[in-house]
Write a protein that holds these residues in place. Structure first.
Motif, PDB file in Angstrom:
ATOM      1  N   ALA A 244      59.763  -4.559  -3.851  1.00 27.94           N
ATOM      2  CA  ALA A 244      60.026  -5.472  -4.968  1.00 27.94           C
ATOM      3  C   ALA A 244      59.211  -5.083  -6.190  1.00 27.94           C
ATOM      4  CB  ALA A 244      59.696  -6.907  -4.552  1.00 27.94           C
ATOM      5  N   SER A 245      59.570  -5.657  -7.330  1.00 27.33           N
ATOM      6  CA  SER A 245      58.868  -5.408  -8.581  1.00 27.33           C
ATOM      7  C   SER A 245      58.874  -6.680  -9.419  1.00 27.33           C
ATOM      8  CB  SER A 245      59.572  -4.278  -9.353  1.00 27.33           C
ATOM      9  OG  SER A 245      58.998  -4.102 -10.623  1.00 27.33           O
ATOM     10  N   PHE A 246      57.721  -6.980 -10.057  1.00 30.62           N
ATOM     11  CA  PHE A 246      57.607  -8.187 -10.873  1.00 30.62           C
ATOM     12  C   PHE A 246      56.868  -7.871 -12.160  1.00 30.62           C
ATOM     13  CE2 PHE A 246      57.908  -9.598  -6.482  1.00 30.62           C
ATOM     14  CZ  PHE A 246      58.907 -10.568  -6.572  1.00 30.62           C
ATOM     15  N   GLU A 247      57.287  -8.518 -13.237  1.00 33.68           N
ATOM     16  CA  GLU A 247      56.649  -8.357 -14.535  1.00 33.68           C
ATOM     17  C   GLU A 247      56.102  -9.706 -14.992  1.00 33.68           C
ATOM     18  OE1 GLU A 247      59.471  -6.659 -17.188  1.00 33.68           O
ATOM     19  OE2 GLU A 247      59.585  -4.759 -16.095  1.00 33.68           O
ATOM     20  N   GLU A 248      54.814  -9.892 -14.812  1.00 40.59           N
ATOM     21  CA  GLU A 248      54.113 -11.092 -15.248  1.00 40.59           C
ATOM     22  C   GLU A 248      52.631 -10.732 -15.377  1.00 40.59           C
ATOM     23  OE1 GLU A 248      55.315 -15.150 -13.808  1.00 40.59           O
ATOM     24  OE2 GLU A 248      56.350 -13.974 -12.257  1.00 40.59           O
ATOM     25  N   ASN A 249      51.821 -11.708 -15.670  1.00 38.13           N
ATOM     26  CA  ASN A 249      50.382 -11.447 -15.802  1.00 38.13           C
ATOM     27  C   ASN A 249      49.716 -11.236 -14.452  1.00 38.13           C
ATOM     28  OD1 ASN A 249      50.755 -11.925 -18.555  1.00 38.13           O
ATOM     29  ND2 ASN A 249      48.810 -12.990 -18.740  1.00 38.13           N
ATOM     30  N   ILE A 250      48.687 -10.372 -14.463  1.00 35.10           N
ATOM     31  CA  ILE A 250      47.778 -10.301 -13.333  1.00 35.10           C
ATOM     32  C   ILE A 250      46.418 -10.813 -13.812  1.00 35.10           C
ATOM     33  CG2 ILE A 250      48.994  -8.314 -12.364  1.00 35.10           C
ATOM     34  CD1 ILE A 250      46.568  -6.577 -13.173  1.00 35.10           C
ATOM     35  N   LEU A 251      45.637 -11.321 -12.888  1.00 40.93           N
ATOM     36  CA  LEU A 251      44.314 -11.850 -13.214  1.00 40.93           C
ATOM     37  C   LEU A 251      43.279 -11.168 -12.331  1.00 40.93           C
ATOM     38  CD1 LEU A 251      42.466 -13.988 -14.623  1.00 40.93           C
ATOM     39  CD2 LEU A 251      42.965 -15.487 -12.660  1.00 40.93           C
ATOM     40  N   PHE A 252      42.293 -10.547 -12.952  1.00 39.73           N
ATOM     41  CA  PHE A 252      41.190  -9.961 -12.200  1.00 39.73           C
ATOM     42  C   PHE A 252      40.220 -11.072 -11.801  1.00 39.73           C
ATOM     43  CE2 PHE A 252      42.896  -6.437 -14.573  1.00 39.73           C
ATOM     44  CZ  PHE A 252      42.776  -5.359 -13.712  1.00 39.73           C
ATOM     45  N   THR A 253      39.712 -10.996 -10.579  1.00 44.76           N
ATOM     46  CA  THR A 253      38.775 -12.005 -10.075  1.00 44.76           C
ATOM     47  C   THR A 253      37.585 -11.300  -9.437  1.00 44.76           C
ATOM     48  OG1 THR A 253      39.627 -12.174  -7.819  1.00 44.76           O
ATOM     49  CG2 THR A 253      40.773 -13.453  -9.511  1.00 44.76           C
ATOM     50  N   HIS A 254      36.568 -12.062  -9.118  1.00 47.21           N
ATOM     51  CA  HIS A 254      35.383 -11.441  -8.510  1.00 47.21           C
ATOM     52  C   HIS A 254      35.651 -10.950  -7.097  1.00 47.21           C
ATOM     53  CE1 HIS A 254      35.130 -15.638  -7.122  1.00 47.21           C
ATOM     54  NE2 HIS A 254      34.482 -15.157  -6.093  1.00 47.21           N
ATOM     55  N   TRP A 255      36.773 -11.371  -6.515  1.00 45.74           N
ATOM     56  CA  TRP A 255      37.103 -10.892  -5.164  1.00 45.74           C
ATOM     57  C   TRP A 255      38.374 -10.053  -5.109  1.00 45.74           C
ATOM     58  CZ3 TRP A 255      41.547 -13.370  -5.405  1.00 45.74           C
ATOM     59  CH2 TRP A 255      41.589 -14.663  -5.934  1.00 45.74           C
ATOM     60  N   GLY A 256      39.026  -9.829  -6.268  1.00 45.28           N
ATOM     61  CA  GLY A 256      40.224  -9.003  -6.229  1.00 45.28           C
ATOM     62  C   GLY A 256      41.198  -9.304  -7.341  1.00 45.28           C
ATOM     63  N   LEU A 257      42.429  -9.613  -6.972  1.00 42.34           N
ATOM     64  CA  LEU A 257      43.509  -9.805  -7.929  1.00 42.34           C
ATOM     65  C   LEU A 257      44.276 -11.085  -7.657  1.00 42.34           C
ATOM     66  CD1 LEU A 257      44.919  -6.158  -8.010  1.00 42.34           C
ATOM     67  CD2 LEU A 257      43.835  -7.344  -9.932  1.00 42.34           C
ATOM     68  N   SER A 258      44.639 -11.763  -8.733  1.00 40.90           N
ATOM     69  CA  SER A 258      45.468 -12.954  -8.634  1.00 40.90           C
ATOM     70  C   SER A 258      46.419 -12.952  -9.832  1.00 40.90           C
ATOM     71  CB  SER A 258      44.600 -14.220  -8.601  1.00 40.90           C
ATOM     72  OG  SER A 258      45.382 -15.364  -8.310  1.00 40.90           O
ATOM     73  N   GLY A 259      46.917 -14.113 -10.214  1.00 41.44           N
ATOM     74  CA  GLY A 259      47.878 -14.193 -11.304  1.00 41.44           C
ATOM     75  C   GLY A 259      49.301 -14.128 -10.782  1.00 41.44           C
ATOM     76  N   PRO A 260      50.275 -14.570 -11.582  1.00 41.45           N
ATOM     77  CA  PRO A 260      51.668 -14.684 -11.107  1.00 41.45           C
ATOM     78  C   PRO A 260      52.247 -13.415 -10.500  1.00 41.45           C
ATOM     79  CG  PRO A 260      51.416 -15.759 -13.235  1.00 41.45           C
ATOM     80  CD  PRO A 260      50.125 -15.062 -12.958  1.00 41.45           C
ATOM     81  N   ALA A 261      52.033 -12.261 -11.141  1.00 38.07           N
ATOM     82  CA  ALA A 261      52.631 -11.020 -10.616  1.00 38.07           C
ATOM     83  C   ALA A 261      52.055 -10.650  -9.261  1.00 38.07           C
ATOM     84  CB  ALA A 261      52.422  -9.877 -11.604  1.00 38.07           C
ATOM     85  N   ILE A 262      50.764 -10.897  -9.068  1.00 31.07           N
ATOM     86  CA  ILE A 262      50.133 -10.593  -7.776  1.00 31.07           C
ATOM     87  C   ILE A 262      50.617 -11.555  -6.704  1.00 31.07           C
ATOM     88  CG2 ILE A 262      47.927 -10.513  -6.542  1.00 31.07           C
ATOM     89  CD1 ILE A 262      48.446  -8.117  -8.425  1.00 31.07           C
ATOM     90  N   LEU A 263      50.703 -12.845  -7.045  1.00 24.42           N
ATOM     91  CA  LEU A 263      51.213 -13.811  -6.070  1.00 24.42           C
ATOM     92  C   LEU A 263      52.620 -13.421  -5.637  1.00 24.42           C
ATOM     93  CD1 LEU A 263      50.002 -17.269  -7.488  1.00 24.42           C
ATOM     94  CD2 LEU A 263      48.833 -15.720  -5.913  1.00 24.42           C
ATOM     95  N   GLN A 264      53.436 -13.003  -6.592  1.00 28.39           N
ATOM     96  CA  GLN A 264      54.808 -12.622  -6.258  1.00 28.39           C
ATOM     97  C   GLN A 264      54.846 -11.412  -5.317  1.00 28.39           C
ATOM     98  OE1 GLN A 264      57.137 -14.655  -6.893  1.00 28.39           O
ATOM     99  NE2 GLN A 264      57.639 -14.903  -9.054  1.00 28.39           N
TER     100      GLN A 264
END
Length: 415
Positions: A244-264
């Motif tokens: 799959a592929s998604f185009e949205e924001n990613i969020l850097f965190t102190h433990w890794g990656l989050s944000g809509p594109a990462i959740l997807q």
């Protein structure tokens, strides 16, 4: 007693009326269970909802940060994951996005679109969504019992015997139909349990492997400090893997990656695999650098990248890119390396944040065991499964609510 300012309905009682005949017992007062009760009520059927929490709609109330993204304008079977990709088509065609919108508008909730088709109530209050259902349950005579911990379900001839503790007091209730709408495993602190899966196993129904979905991904080991230094930075990206592929924001965190594109993408990721990130979608970094160095070849790569991203992110790239060079001095190999990193940033997550942080569960009761038209268990007449405990998982953005409303509606037609 339940929280009356959330529920506000005489249909919610602490005791069961022993004289009342119920056409069905519904386990779980979430999105699927509440819709099922209301739709059954429209057909003149009486249902009893047994809810483990002290109020109905607990997960609805916290969804979307308390605002409730209750459907998506673009929902279709293509946004759902299942071992049988065709299974959800019947349910989603019987109760469409237009049906959801019309239903809520009828009861005073007008949707407003935010991003990518996501619909929220104009009030931005999830409790307004729950109130629609509790008011309708009251008006239609559907009973909701909270603080009801279902312990066991047995089938005796043509009836089901449900053993439940209500405020700690054991009860047994019978009905000819039982609906399992108890949700999945995410957010245990909200009362999530494996009851739906345990019930399926009890009746010898197949369970497809379950895992957290729509969940942040973790980075450990030598790469963790690099991600940790960027905590709080958000970047619009394209994130993909082989599925799959998604185009949205990613969020850097102190433990890794989050944000809509990462959740997807997490719903399509498996442990041990890589994900790939295009840090500059819709643009070509090599062409941009060429244009800039024709105008200002003395500009340092670091300064140029700081114009595309935050200064902090540009500086973080300093150990991966030749940022000490000016644009004019970049070699062909440098440009190729920059292009590869910017448009194909490669990440191997160590894992995910688990059910505590997951939006939904992937997997669940196998769709092979259920009628696609009614969601009734093929081997156990009168037993229905809907919502999150079924192996149908939607994307982020209101899709899982659409599945819940639709499955609740479809089940109500059969009970």
């Amino acid at each position: 007693m339940p929280n009356s300012d959330i529920c506000g309905t005489p249909a919610m009682t602490a005791k069961i009326n022993k004289q009342t005949h119920f056409d069905a017992i519904i386990i779980g007062a979430g999105a699927c269970g509440l819709m099922c009760a209301v739709q059954a009520g429209f057909s003149g059927k009486r249902t009893l909802i047994l809810e483990k929490n002290d109020k109905p709609g607990a997960k609805i109330l916290i969804s979307g940060g308390g605002r409730c993204n209750y459907t998506n304008l673009y929902a279709s079977p293509q946004q759902f994951i299942s071992q049988n990709e065709h299974f959800c088509k019947s349910t989603l065609s019987q109760w469409t996005v237009e049906d959801t919108i019309s239903f809520f508008e009828t009861y005073g909730i007008v949707g407003k679109e935010k991003t990518l088709g996501q619909l929220f109530p104009e009030s931005d209050k999830a409790r307004d969504v729950v109130k629609v259902f509790t008011d309708l349950c009251r008006d239609l005579g559907q009973e909701i019992i909270c603080n009801a911990d279902v312990k066991n379900i047995e089938k005796v001839e043509d009836s089901f015997i449900v053993s439940v503790e209500i405020d700690g007091i054991p009860e047994e209730i019978s009905a000819s139909k039982v609906v399992i709408a108890s949700g999945g495993l995410p957010i245990p602190k909200m009362g999530a349990t494996d009851f739906g899966l345990r019930t399926a196993r009890k009746f010898e129904l197949k369970i497809n492997d379950t895992a957290p979905a729509l969940v942040p991904l973790t980075i450990t080991g030598k790469d963790q400090p690099w991600f940790e230094q960027l905590s709080g930075n958000s970047i619009f990206c394209r994130v993909w893997n082989d599925r799959a592929s998604f185009e949205e924001n990613i969020l850097f965190t102190h433990w890794g990656l989050s944000g809509p594109a990462i959740l997807q993408i997490s719903s399509y990721w498996r442990p041990g695999e890589y994900i790939y990130i295009d840090l500059l979608p819709y643009q070509n970094i090599a062409e941009l650098i060429q244009q800039e160095r024709e105008a200002n070849g003395k500009k340092m790569l670091l300064a140029y990248l700081a114009g595309l991203y935050t200064r902090k992110f540009a500086e973080a790239l300093s150990d991966r890119l030749p940022v000490e060079k000016n644009l004019a001095s970049l070699t062909k190999a440098d440009i190729e390396h920059i292009t590869s990193l910017i448009h194909g940033f490669k990440v191997k997550p160590a894992g995910d944040k688990g059910y505590d942080k997951a939006e939904v569960m992937r997997g669940g009761v196998s769709t092979d065991e259920l009628s696609s038209k009614t969601l009734e268990a093929k081997k156990v007449p009168g037993l229905y499964f809907g919502g999150e405990c079924v192996d149908v998982t939607g994307w982020l953005g209101g899709y899982n609510f659409q599945w819940a409303w639709a499955s609740g509606f479809v089940i109500a037609q059969g009970i």
